[in-house]
Scaffold this motif. Sequence first.
Motif, mmCIF file in Angstrom:
data_model
loop_
_atom_site.group_PDB
_atom_site.id
_atom_site.type_symbol
_atom_site.label_atom_id
_atom_site.label_comp_id
_atom_site.label_asym_id
_atom_site.label_seq_id
_atom_site.Cartn_x
_atom_site.Cartn_y
_atom_site.Cartn_z
ATOM 1 N N GLU A 61 23.271 51.782 9.060
ATOM 2 C CA GLU A 61 24.306 52.008 7.999
ATOM 3 C C GLU A 61 25.333 53.358 8.257
ATOM 4 O O GLU A 61 26.636 53.326 7.971
ATOM 5 N N PHE A 64 27.783 52.424 11.027
ATOM 6 C CA PHE A 64 28.778 51.754 10.498
ATOM 7 C C PHE A 64 29.802 52.472 9.388
ATOM 8 O O PHE A 64 31.059 52.203 9.343
ATOM 9 N N THR A 99 25.690 44.827 6.952
ATOM 10 C CA THR A 99 25.109 45.471 8.003
ATOM 11 C C THR A 99 23.718 44.658 8.282
ATOM 12 O O THR A 99 22.487 45.326 7.660
ATOM 13 N N GLU A 130 23.215 44.152 13.826
ATOM 14 C CA GLU A 130 22.729 45.550 14.259
ATOM 15 C C GLU A 130 23.176 45.584 15.867
ATOM 16 O O GLU A 130 23.777 46.625 16.329
ATOM 17 N N VAL A 133 26.950 46.427 16.252
ATOM 18 C CA VAL A 133 27.085 47.650 15.896
ATOM 19 C C VAL A 133 26.880 48.641 17.012
ATOM 20 O O VAL A 133 27.568 49.492 17.465
#
Length: 154
Positions: A61, A64, A99, A130, A133
């Motif tokens: 998080e 992101f 996410t 995940e 990202v």
Amino acid sequence: CGKVFIQKRNDIKHCSEECRRPPILRLCKNCGIQFRTVPTSDCIFCSTSCYRRFQGETKLETKFREALEKTGFNFIQEARLGRYSIDFFLNDFGVCIETDGIYWHRNKARDERKNTYILKHNFKLWRVPEKTVNECPDLVSYIITRINEIVSGS
């Protein structure tokens, strides 16, 4: 409590539920709001979202969010939608972003209930794994492109 009461069943040892489990008022360790609990509970937060905020965000998080901040889009982190907490909500576009960390999103049925609720309320949903990202070379550009695709309906 010492109140006199008529015991109708042998398993009843208290005059009331309040006597059996007297309410305890505590202050939430995150927001400071007073909430009710019972003596056997070790709960120190008034809600799951307060617990999450207190614990802080996951590494996923954080990564992101930092990229999302660079896009210039307005967003709310840990936004409430009914009984659900959305990782990131882009209010200007009506887009909910989740996410999906490997550990937290193993329960597909729970995620599907949340998806259904979001879509039922006419919001758009983007679930970002995940792996995406972590492996994306330019996360900021990827977010901008993907949000534009979602908004335009592509």
